[in-house]
Design an enzyme around this catalytic site. Structure first.
Site, short mmCIF file in Angstrom:
data_model
loop_
_atom_site.label_atom_id
_atom_site.label_comp_id
_atom_site.label_asym_id
_atom_site.label_seq_id
_atom_site.Cartn_x
_atom_site.Cartn_y
_atom_site.Cartn_z
N GLN A 1 0.83 -1.21 0.00
CA GLN A 1 0.00 0.00 0.00
C GLN A 1 0.87 1.26 0.00
OE1 GLN A 1 -2.17 0.69 3.64
NE2 GLN A 1 -3.84 1.71 2.59
N TYR B 1 0.30 4.73 0.55
CA TYR B 1 -0.51 5.86 1.02
C TYR B 1 0.35 6.89 1.75
CZ TYR B 1 -5.34 4.33 0.01
OH TYR B 1 -6.53 4.02 -0.60
N SER B 2 0.87 6.52 2.93
CA SER B 2 1.57 7.47 3.79
C SER B 2 2.83 8.02 3.14
CB SER B 2 1.93 6.81 5.12
OG SER B 2 0.79 6.47 5.86
N GLU C 1 -9.61 -1.33 5.38
CA GLU C 1 -8.37 -1.50 6.14
C GLU C 1 -8.65 -1.46 7.63
OE1 GLU C 1 -3.94 0.50 6.67
OE2 GLU C 1 -5.47 1.57 5.56
#
Length: 394
Positions: A128, A130-131, A246
């Site tokens: 993933q 994202y951050s 999530e």
């Protein structure tokens, strides 16, 4: 609410138990016991996933048209609980529980045909994106840019805390495709192959000594626009949908109950007459019972085709806190034996000790790692803010 299992449910439970008895090898179970991080090593979990594929259960919560089982909520709950009790690892949660539902809802037919079967089979392992540094809970502030160039995007930027990026062949990521308007309006959701030129992965070693997280750098990474899921600049809607899965799209009761059961055994062996520890154990057990009821309610919504909604924030928040509380009490119960630390990973390959000693050595690394539960996937502050706005009307 009738919490008694019907004869057909009991028959199904027996089938699950028989399958798990054959599918989970002693080496697999030992590896799961000695995993001090958040998820199992892909080399271990893929073996269990292959057994699930043969049985037709690898994506049991998906719709039948995409390889799901069509189980009732009770059957799904039974399966998850029995897997936890048996010590089964979880394979490719980012694929099955996050990007898979997103592709089903927002993807086009070509994307569904390309990606979903490989999640079912275990051929793809997803991570993933994202951050970013400075853009964790405030995800809308992300700065990784995707500049349009004909039929392609050229991506530059950085992602952080990317779980198993070093062992994944695909990533789903949020990128900024526009700087106009509100921050949320310029974000797009894209799919990438990790071997694309310009992608660099650098390890982050966690507090407990485990290598699960990574930094990922993008230097003029070119991907086709056909890899975008949903409309350009409309990725925020996709992102929010995925975050609900999530945070609340997977049953946690079975896993946390298994962690709690191990804690009960530890206390029984090491400090059965400690009144303070017994009181703390009872408080955890009460909280766990209450959360199991909320978990079951959420699963019923998922199985009917609905997304978890705001309750996903409650589930994420409280399950994270319970995991931390259990790991903290385990360290207190084990005492000085928990101070022995082994830096080499994975522990199931480096340790050769009696089982009770090996399990004791996992307590402190697990406690240190679990401090991150109330940060990763959305901080406690963010979850309480979401609950205040969406469920309390504040």
């Amino acid at each position: 609410m009738n919490l008694e299992l019907t004869p057909s449910d009991l028959k199904f439970r027996d089938e699950v138990r028989a399958f798990l008895k054959d599918a989970i090898t002693p080496d697999m179970k030992r590896a799961q016991v000695l995993t001090t991080g958040f998820v199992s090593e892909p080399e271990v979990s893929i073996e269990f996933h292959r057994a699930l594929v043969k049985k037709g259960w690898s994506v049991f919560a998906w719709p039948e048209e995409h390889g799901g089982t069509g189980w009732t909520p009770v059957q799904s709950y039974i399966f998850d609980t029995e897997c936890a009790r048996a010590g089964a690892p979880i394979h490719n949660g980012a694929g099955q529980r996050m990007v898979g539902p997103v592709i089903m809802k927002f993807g086009n037919e070509a994307q569904k045909k390309e990606y979903l079967p490989k999640i079912v089979s275990g051929a793809d392992h997803w991570c993933q994106g994202y951050s970013e540094p400075g853009s964790g809970s405030d995800l809308a502030s992300l700065k990784t840019r995707a500049i349009s160039d004909g039929d392609d995007y050229i991506i530059n930027g950085q992602k952080i805390w990317t779980t198993f990026a070093h062992k994944s062949n695909r990533m789903f990521a949020l990128v900024r495709t526009s700087t106009e308007g509100k921050r949320q309006e310029g974000i797009s959701f894209v799919l990438l192959e990790m071997n694309t030129p310009g992608i660099t992965v650098r390890p982050i070693i966690g507090n407990g000594g485990d290598h699960e997280f990574n930094e990922v750098f993008f230097d003029n990474v070119r991907i086709p626009k056909a890899n975008r899921v949903g409309e350009e600049n409309k990725g925020w809607e996709v992102a929010k949908y995925l975050l609900e899965f999530e945070r609340g799209g997977a049953l946690q009761a079975g896993r946390v109950r298994a962690q709690f059961s191990k804690l009960v055994d530890i206390i029984g062996d090491r400090c059965p007459d400690d009144a303070e520890i017994a009181m703390r154990l009872a408080e955890i057990g009460t909280d766990l019972d209450a959360m199991e009821m909320i978990d079951i309610t959420t699963l019923a919504a998922l199985q009917s085709g609905a997304n978890p909604g705001p309750v996903s924030s409650l589930l994420k928040l409280r399950w994270s806190q319970l995991r931390q509380t259990i790991s903290e009490l385990a360290v207190d119960a084990i005492g000085l034996d928990g101070l022995r630390l082994f830096p080499d990973r994975p522990l199931y390959e480096t340790l050769q000790l009696p089982p009770d000693e090996e399990e004791a050595l996992t307590a402190t690394p697990r406690y240190l790692n679990y401090r991150a539960y109330t940060i990763l996937g959305g901080t406690t502050e963010i979850q309480t803010g979401i609950l205040a706005k969406s469920m309390l009307g504040l």
